[in-house]
Design an enzyme around this catalytic site. Structure first.
Site, PDB file in Angstrom:
ATOM      1  N   HIS A  53       0.843  -1.205   0.000  1.00 40.79           N
ATOM      2  CA  HIS A  53       0.000   0.000   0.000  1.00 40.79           C
ATOM      3  C   HIS A  53       0.882   1.260   0.000  1.00 40.79           C
ATOM      4  O   HIS A  53       0.673   2.171  -0.794  1.00 40.79           O
ATOM      5  CB  HIS A  53      -0.911  -0.027   1.231  1.00 40.79           C
ATOM      6  CG  HIS A  53      -1.682   1.238   1.464  1.00 40.79           C
ATOM      7  ND1 HIS A  53      -3.010   1.367   1.149  1.00 40.79           N
ATOM      8  CD2 HIS A  53      -1.308   2.434   1.980  1.00 40.79           C
ATOM      9  CE1 HIS A  53      -3.415   2.584   1.459  1.00 40.79           C
ATOM     10  NE2 HIS A  53      -2.402   3.248   1.967  1.00 40.79           N
ATOM     11  N   GLU A  54       1.863   1.275   0.882  1.00 35.67           N
ATOM     12  CA  GLU A  54       2.748   2.447   0.955  1.00 35.67           C
ATOM     13  C   GLU A  54       3.579   2.585  -0.318  1.00 35.67           C
ATOM     14  O   GLU A  54       3.811   3.684  -0.810  1.00 35.67           O
ATOM     15  CB  GLU A  54       3.677   2.339   2.174  1.00 35.67           C
ATOM     16  CG  GLU A  54       2.964   2.291   3.516  1.00 35.67           C
ATOM     17  CD  GLU A  54       2.030   3.467   3.721  1.00 35.67           C
ATOM     18  OE1 GLU A  54       2.224   4.510   3.097  1.00 35.67           O
ATOM     19  OE2 GLU A  54       1.079   3.322   4.517  1.00 35.67           O
ATOM     20  N   HIS A  96       1.653   4.236  -2.966  1.00 43.67           N
ATOM     21  CA  HIS A  96       1.621   5.695  -2.799  1.00 43.67           C
ATOM     22  C   HIS A  96       2.859   6.323  -3.426  1.00 43.67           C
ATOM     23  O   HIS A  96       2.779   7.378  -4.051  1.00 43.67           O
ATOM     24  CB  HIS A  96       1.598   6.064  -1.318  1.00 43.67           C
ATOM     25  CG  HIS A  96       0.212   6.098  -0.737  1.00 43.67           C
ATOM     26  ND1 HIS A  96      -0.857   6.605  -1.425  1.00 43.67           N
ATOM     27  CD2 HIS A  96      -0.271   5.696   0.460  1.00 43.67           C
ATOM     28  CE1 HIS A  96      -1.940   6.506  -0.668  1.00 43.67           C
ATOM     29  NE2 HIS A  96      -1.609   5.949   0.477  1.00 43.67           N
ATOM     30  N   GLU A 131      -6.436   6.739  -1.476  1.00 42.17           N
ATOM     31  CA  GLU A 131      -6.345   5.617  -0.532  1.00 42.17           C
ATOM     32  C   GLU A 131      -6.961   4.351  -1.132  1.00 42.17           C
ATOM     33  O   GLU A 131      -6.408   3.269  -1.031  1.00 42.17           O
ATOM     34  CB  GLU A 131      -7.041   5.960   0.789  1.00 42.17           C
ATOM     35  CG  GLU A 131      -6.359   7.060   1.592  1.00 42.17           C
ATOM     36  CD  GLU A 131      -4.916   6.719   1.968  1.00 42.17           C
ATOM     37  OE1 GLU A 131      -4.594   5.522   2.150  1.00 42.17           O
ATOM     38  OE2 GLU A 131      -4.105   7.658   2.065  1.00 42.17           O
TER      39      GLU A 131
END
Lengths: 310, 189
Positions: free
Chosen positions: A155-156, A159, A233
């Protein structure tokens, strides 16, 4: 196959970064103009002349601020969140997980930081390949299993790959300028208040006007920042499941995180937006206020979407 | 006027042709770069194999044939130069190592050896990274193959020597072994 919308999200982020780079100095100049206009005799020619004189100073000031922030932001953010560098030998497990995802995506590995805090949260930061980093709380590392942790790291990482991080850092740097100016204005109010009657009444009014204008500009800058798509997100969740092929693991990680995302060390709301889940849950209970200023979409909705995805 | 239009069309076609050709070159290079990631892991595996063989020798000397197979597969893999050769020989090395791993289950003494355990852990770490690098490489290969085989890329590909390339998968030997149910020996070893 990439999740639909990811490439366009990256493009949109790059465009928004550039727009922000233009919008914030423009807002600052507009603010200066308004201050000059209301604090002088409101003679347009005079105001224009004076305004043209100060433009270079304002722009150089912004430039210097920006350069300092660009060079030092990773240090500042580390200080603001209490993150420390994590060495490979300290935690081989996290390094291995991150390294494997990076290899499978053909990405350069970001640095790893740790926040010594028992609650669960994580964030990514950085502007360029050399400064990208992922920070994890120690609670995150200890309480999640390998699959869940892999989901969070992915997830990070998305980003970073989608350039969400760079856009956010740029906006944080600019909002920082406005909060700095606003604070200065409030200080000067207190200062002039102490001196009180000795000055003419006019100067008090001017200070009030300056404060009002600064407050408006500050508010606009904050709204600009939160206007940055909160969809990122959802998109990061989606592309993380794309990377790991395990949306269920990320969903269960989010469920664990939602139970305790509070990071006590994080005092500034400025950095809250970076995290995987808001580290400082809002104190305002009114729903509309919350929506306008929410840094994160509701985590229950994210979990539901991920489970649909599986 | 007509001449200008013809020239314009020719220019457009050549621009289009160039961009298509460059796209194929870019994709082919990306696949090759992706293989560099795999190569790093392969080389580490080559370095690890002799240590593993030496350690096993001390405990399971009568598995000579198996160890020989691993050593030979390693030598062949190290001698390979092209990507295609590497893929084929490394598949054999993977299969040989897999076979060794299964066989070693029968040696409790060996499994208690600290050195062996550490080597096993390193090997499985390398295999994990290899799997990740393979995913990226195969993704790049798919993209390249699609461009080579679909219209209109195939017109250019055929004339300029771009051809369908191999994937780096587990190889038939290893896949067959993984499909087999594990042998369980209830009697005396």
């Amino acid at each position: 196959m990439q999740y639909i919308g990811l490439a366009s999200q990256t493009r949109k982020n790059n465009l928004n970064s550039i727009l922000l780079l233009i919008a914030f100095p423009a807002l600052l100049l507009a603010m200066c103009y308004a201050i000059i206009f209301f604090s002088s005799e409101q003679d347009t020619d005079q105001v224009n002349k004076y305004f043209l004189q100060i433009i270079p100073f304002v722009l150089v000031g912004v430039g210097i601020w920006f350069l300092i922030a660009w060079a030092g932001h990773s240090t500042f953010i580390k200080l603001a969140t209490g993150a420390k560098s994590l060495e490979r030998k300290e935690n081989k497990r996290v390094y291995n997980l991150l390294e494997n995802i990076c290899i499978s995506q053909g990405m350069k590995m970001p640095r790893l930081n740790i926040i010594r805090d028992d609650s669960l949260n994580a964030f990514a930061s950085g502007i360029s390949d050399n400064t990208y980093s992922i920070s994890l709380s120690s609670g995150m590392i200890n309480k999640l299993d390998d699959d869940e942790l892999e989901g969070v790291l992915a997830h990070e990482l998305s980003h970073i790959r989608n350039r969400d991080v760079r856009l956010l850092i740029i906006s944080i740097i600019f909002v920082g300028i406005f909060s700095f100016v606003a604070e200065m204005a409030f200080r000067s109010l207190r200062f002039s208040g102490r001196k009180s009657s000795k000055d003419s009444k006019g100067s008090g009014v001017i200070v009030l006007i300056i404060i009002a204008i600064t407050a408006v500009a500050y508010l606009i800058s904050i709204l600009l920042r939160f206007g940055i798509s909160r969809n990122r997100e959802y998109l990061a969740d989606a592309s993380a499941s794309e990377m790991t092929k395990k949306p269920y693991a990320l969903a269960s990680a989010l469920r664990k995180i939602s139970a305790d995302p509070m990071i006590e060390a994080v005092e500034s709301r400025d950095v809250a937006q970076l995290f995987i889940d808001n580290p400082k849950p809002s104190v305002h209970k009114s729903a509309s206020w919350d929506n306008l200023f929410a840094t994160h979409p509701p985590i229950e909705k994210r979990i539901a979407l991920l489970e649909q995805f599986a | 006027m007509a001449l200008l239009i013809v020239i314009g069309i020719l220019v457009l076609i050549s621009i289009w042709f160039t961009s298509l050709y460059n796209k194929l070159v870019r994709l082919r290079n990306r696949r090759q770069n992706a293989f560099a990631d795999i190569d790093v892991q392969l080389r580490q595996r080559h370095d690890l194999v002799p240590q593993l063989v030496d350690t096993v020798k001390g405990y399971a000397s009568h598995e000579k044939e198996l160890l020989l197979r691993v050593t030979e597969a390693r030598t062949a893999a190290m001698a390979a130069t092209t990507i295609d050769d590497k893929i084929k020989t490394e598949q054999q090395l993977t299969a040989a190592l897999q076979g060794l791993k299964v066989q070693m289950e029968a040696y409790p003494d060996l499994k208690a050896n600290q050195n062996f355990l550490q080597l096993q852990e390193e090997l499985s770490d390398i295999e994990n990274k290899l799997a990740a690098a393979r995913r990226f490489f195969n993704g790049a290969t798919t993209e390249y193959n699609n461009a080579v085989e679909s219209f209109p890329g195939n017109l250019i590909a055929r004339n300029f020597g771009f051809q369908r390339e191999l994937f780096f998968d587990l190889g038939e030997d290893t896949r067959r072994r993984m499909d087999e149910p594990p042998k369980i020996n209830f009697g005396n070893p």
